[in-house]
Write a protein that holds these residues in place. Structure first.
Motif, mmCIF file in Angstrom:
data_model
loop_
_atom_site.group_PDB
_atom_site.id
_atom_site.type_symbol
_atom_site.label_atom_id
_atom_site.label_comp_id
_atom_site.label_asym_id
_atom_site.label_seq_id
_atom_site.Cartn_x
_atom_site.Cartn_y
_atom_site.Cartn_z
ATOM 1 N N ALA A 1 13.118 4.743 10.757
ATOM 2 C CA ALA A 1 13.252 6.383 10.704
ATOM 3 C C ALA A 1 12.202 6.964 11.581
ATOM 4 N N GLY A 2 10.921 6.797 11.461
ATOM 5 C CA GLY A 2 9.996 7.180 12.122
ATOM 6 C C GLY A 2 10.175 6.856 13.656
ATOM 7 N N GLU A 3 10.490 5.444 14.005
ATOM 8 C CA GLU A 3 10.663 5.218 15.286
ATOM 9 C C GLU A 3 11.907 5.988 16.188
ATOM 10 N N ALA B 1 6.430 12.413 4.907
ATOM 11 C CA ALA B 1 5.776 13.826 5.009
ATOM 12 C C ALA B 1 6.878 14.885 5.602
ATOM 13 N N ASN B 2 8.088 14.370 5.695
ATOM 14 C CA ASN B 2 8.985 15.247 6.341
ATOM 15 C C ASN B 2 9.528 16.280 5.577
ATOM 16 N N THR B 3 9.501 17.518 5.902
ATOM 17 C CA THR B 3 9.877 18.671 5.048
ATOM 18 C C THR B 3 11.199 18.530 4.408
ATOM 19 N N THR C 1 0.943 10.249 2.773
ATOM 20 C CA THR C 1 2.187 9.418 3.426
ATOM 21 C C THR C 1 1.870 8.689 4.635
ATOM 22 N N THR C 2 0.987 8.981 5.525
ATOM 23 C CA THR C 2 0.723 8.384 6.774
ATOM 24 C C THR C 2 -0.323 7.372 6.404
ATOM 25 N N ASP C 3 -0.666 6.308 7.302
ATOM 26 C CA ASP C 3 -1.308 5.158 7.150
ATOM 27 C C ASP C 3 -2.670 5.636 6.537
ATOM 28 N N ASN C 4 -3.212 5.274 5.227
ATOM 29 C CA ASN C 4 -4.795 5.629 5.000
ATOM 30 C C ASN C 4 -5.238 4.486 4.120
ATOM 31 N N PHE D 1 12.744 9.079 15.316
ATOM 32 C CA PHE D 1 11.806 10.379 15.524
ATOM 33 C C PHE D 1 11.112 10.497 16.623
ATOM 34 N N ASP D 2 10.370 9.329 16.952
ATOM 35 C CA ASP D 2 9.504 9.101 18.220
ATOM 36 C C ASP D 2 10.224 9.030 19.419
ATOM 37 N N LYS D 3 11.346 8.232 19.219
ATOM 38 C CA LYS D 3 11.791 7.784 20.700
ATOM 39 C C LYS D 3 12.617 9.212 21.066
ATOM 40 N N LEU E 1 9.024 17.406 15.484
ATOM 41 C CA LEU E 1 10.389 17.867 15.256
ATOM 42 C C LEU E 1 10.416 18.477 14.084
ATOM 43 N N ASP E 2 9.670 18.128 13.011
ATOM 44 C CA ASP E 2 9.781 18.599 11.578
ATOM 45 C C ASP E 2 9.327 20.068 11.701
ATOM 46 N N ARG E 3 8.175 20.323 12.538
ATOM 47 C CA ARG E 3 7.575 21.629 12.870
ATOM 48 C C ARG E 3 9.100 22.441 13.523
ATOM 49 N N GLY F 1 5.343 6.381 3.349
ATOM 50 C CA GLY F 1 5.282 6.074 4.731
ATOM 51 C C GLY F 1 5.241 7.484 5.426
ATOM 52 N N GLY F 2 5.079 7.517 6.845
ATOM 53 C CA GLY F 2 4.856 8.687 7.599
ATOM 54 C C GLY F 2 6.002 9.566 7.259
ATOM 55 N N VAL F 3 6.972 9.072 7.362
ATOM 56 C CA VAL F 3 8.383 10.117 7.431
ATOM 57 C C VAL F 3 8.356 10.767 6.030
ATOM 58 N N GLY G 1 0.861 -1.223 0.129
ATOM 59 C CA GLY G 1 -0.068 -0.118 0.050
ATOM 60 C C GLY G 1 0.694 1.250 0.010
ATOM 61 N N HIS G 2 2.006 1.393 0.911
ATOM 62 C CA HIS G 2 2.713 2.688 0.928
ATOM 63 C C HIS G 2 3.583 2.978 -0.508
ATOM 64 N N LEU G 3 3.896 1.677 -0.882
ATOM 65 C CA LEU G 3 4.688 1.581 -2.283
ATOM 66 C C LEU G 3 3.821 2.121 -3.176
ATOM 67 N N GLY H 1 6.551 11.838 17.443
ATOM 68 C CA GLY H 1 7.925 12.844 17.637
ATOM 69 C C GLY H 1 7.920 13.489 16.198
ATOM 70 N N GLY H 2 7.803 12.680 15.093
ATOM 71 C CA GLY H 2 8.179 12.981 13.738
ATOM 72 C C GLY H 2 7.641 14.431 13.345
ATOM 73 N N PRO H 3 6.111 14.714 13.272
ATOM 74 C CA PRO H 3 5.759 15.727 12.761
ATOM 75 C C PRO H 3 6.127 17.130 13.786
ATOM 76 N N SER I 1 8.623 5.010 7.648
ATOM 77 C CA SER I 1 7.748 4.900 8.453
ATOM 78 C C SER I 1 8.020 4.632 10.222
ATOM 79 N N GLY I 2 6.845 4.380 10.807
ATOM 80 C CA GLY I 2 7.294 4.211 12.159
ATOM 81 C C GLY I 2 7.675 2.785 12.485
ATOM 82 N N GLY I 3 7.528 1.929 11.280
ATOM 83 C CA GLY I 3 7.830 0.321 11.459
ATOM 84 C C GLY I 3 8.917 0.004 10.503
HETATM 85 O O1 KG4 Z 1 3.426 5.250 8.004
HETATM 86 P P1 KG4 Z 1 2.889 5.895 9.258
HETATM 87 O O2 KG4 Z 1 1.591 6.599 9.489
HETATM 88 O O3 KG4 Z 1 2.524 4.602 10.155
HETATM 89 C C1 KG4 Z 1 3.320 3.283 10.083
HETATM 90 O O4 KG4 Z 1 3.319 2.434 9.436
HETATM 91 O O5 KG4 Z 1 4.358 3.210 10.881
HETATM 92 O O6 KG4 Z 1 4.160 6.474 9.964
HETATM 93 C C2 KG4 Z 1 4.172 7.060 11.184
HETATM 94 C C3 KG4 Z 1 5.483 7.532 11.477
HETATM 95 C C4 KG4 Z 1 5.657 8.152 12.962
HETATM 96 O O7 KG4 Z 1 6.828 7.549 13.278
HETATM 97 C C5 KG4 Z 1 5.714 9.575 12.849
HETATM 98 O O8 KG4 Z 1 6.693 10.265 13.729
HETATM 99 C C6 KG4 Z 1 6.391 9.686 11.432
HETATM 100 O O9 KG4 Z 1 5.715 8.515 10.628
HETATM 101 N N1 KG4 Z 1 6.128 10.916 10.912
HETATM 102 C C7 KG4 Z 1 7.042 12.007 10.748
HETATM 103 C C8 KG4 Z 1 6.454 13.138 9.966
HETATM 104 N N2 KG4 Z 1 4.992 12.984 10.062
HETATM 105 C C9 KG4 Z 1 5.155 11.666 10.139
HETATM 106 N N3 KG4 Z 1 8.630 11.926 10.647
HETATM 107 C C10 KG4 Z 1 9.148 13.072 10.348
HETATM 108 N N4 KG4 Z 1 8.556 14.032 10.028
HETATM 109 C C11 KG4 Z 1 7.296 14.159 9.779
HETATM 110 N N5 KG4 Z 1 6.544 15.413 9.132
#
Ligand code: KG4
Ligand code: ZN
Length: 357
Positions: free
Chosen positions: A163-165, A278-280, A305-308, A167-169, A184-186, A274-276, A111-113, A180-182, A138-140
């Protein structure tokens, strides 16, 4: 075929409907972030309960808003949290069976691909060209894939955290809230990328792989040593500088294999999902890379980018179009042992995952 997509693999309940050409007709999301935020990460049992509550309601709303009957049901069967996946899998299978509709079992990563090929402004989905280099971060997961001849090959991956993990940790120690990702991006937008020296360790024996744990540990040490633990969004310029420096290091790690992979595979297109994605900074750096090399870079709209579930519906259409058939009576959730959601490792370990021994 008009397709209903269902996604419940982690902490977002998502439902979408796409028309036969992949135009998004409905794309609904019920985020559980508020429910999990007090725990600093995803609590699996809570995720299942929230999916159970939200899913029937979202499906009803989505079906009300579309212009014709659904002809195919697509549902994420894994990887993810098994209890969370089960809600969508059982609902999707029952819905398909009860409505005499065909069913497509979709891999969350597939799905992400496919997500960059969808349009949020009502255009049909774009066909996948030959030879795409695709980053899923993404987070995983954090991996580079080659998409060619309808197949997928993983070319490089993280050896430890996603990578998302990371950012979150790191965001959790800094006190910027979850995820944490969004945040830290802001914060990074007003910071100095050169303010905090952070390592970018590479693996000598595997140039296409990357690692985040050394960077994460160094970042957490720096936060503690400089009295910024728990400082949060109000921490001023020091927090913004840290955020910018950390973000730049994560993006460097993700982009490190790209030159070599592009030289080897001569892609027609480079994507990120994937969620990351979305990173600027990651988006800017990828776009600049593409301009410099003359390679098209295609990034999904931030909402995709995030789960949908739009990406799940599209992946289901492609699977069904390719002749694959899935039996609703035999559909099961596939948690993958290696996969863990962002944060809350202890809570995950307390839940027995099906398929784990
Ligand atoms: O794809 P996703 O919604 O869920 C998973 O399948 O994991 O990704 C969520 C991850 C989280 O770790 C979140 O911190 C990260 O994506 N994320 C970002 C940004 N928006 C979401 N990381 C960096 N910059 C962002 N703008
Ligand atoms: Zn995801």
């Amino acid at each position: 075929m008009r397709t209903l997509g269902i996604e419940t693999s982690c902490d977002e309940t998502a439902v979408a409907v796409l028309d036969g050409e992949g135009r998004i007709e409905a794309n609904l999301l019920s985020s559980q972030i508020a429910a999990h935020a007090p725990f600093g990460g995803v609590v699996p049992e809570l995720a299942s309960r929230e999916h159970l509550r939200a899913l029937p309601f979202l499906v009803e709303r989505a079906l009300e808003s579309v212009s014709g009957p659904v002809e195919l049901v697509a549902v994420t069967t894994g990887p993810g949290l098994v209890g969370a996946l089960l809600v969508g899998v059982r609902f999707g299978a029952a819905f398909a069976w009860g409505s005499s509709l065909p069913l497509a079992a979709v891999d969350h990563l597939e799905g992400h691909l496919i997500s960059p090929f969808l349009d949020v402004e009502g255009a049909p989905a774009r066909p996948e060209p030959e030879r795409v280099l695709a980053l899923v971060a993404s987070g995983g997961h954090s991996s580079w894939y080659l998409m060619a001849n309808g197949g997928r090959r993983r070319l490089g991956r993280t050896r430890d955290d996603a990578a998302g993990e990371s950012f979150d940790k790191v965001g959790k120690v800094l006190g910027v809230g979850y995820p944490g990702g969004p945040a830290l991006d802001r914060l990074a937008r007003s910071g100095d990328v050169a303010a905090v020296p952070l390592p970018r360790p590479r693996l000598k024996d595997a140039p296409n792989d990357f690692s985040f744990s050394g960077l994460k540990s160094a970042a957490i040490r720096w936060i503690r040593d400089h009295g910024l633990a728990g400082a949060g969004e109000g921490g001023g310029a020091a927090v913004a500088d840290f955020a910018a420096s950390f973000e730049a290091a994560v993006v460097d790690q993700l982009m490190a294999p790209l030159d070599e992979l592009a030289a080897q595979h001569e892609p027609r297109l480079v994507t990120a999902a994937g969620g990351v994605a979305a990173n600027t900074l990651l988006r800017d750096r990828l776009a600049a890379w593409g301009l410099e090399r003359g390679v098209e870079v295609l990034l999904p709209a931030p909402a995709l980018t995030t789960d949908n579930a739009a990406m799940i519906a599209r992946a289901g259409q492609i699977r069904y179009g390719g002749g694959r058939r899935d039996d609703p009576r035999r559909l099961d959730a596939r948690a993958r042992k290696a996969w863990q959601p962002p944060g809350m490792r202890a809570a995950v370990e307390s839940t027995r995952e099906v398929g784990e021994r």
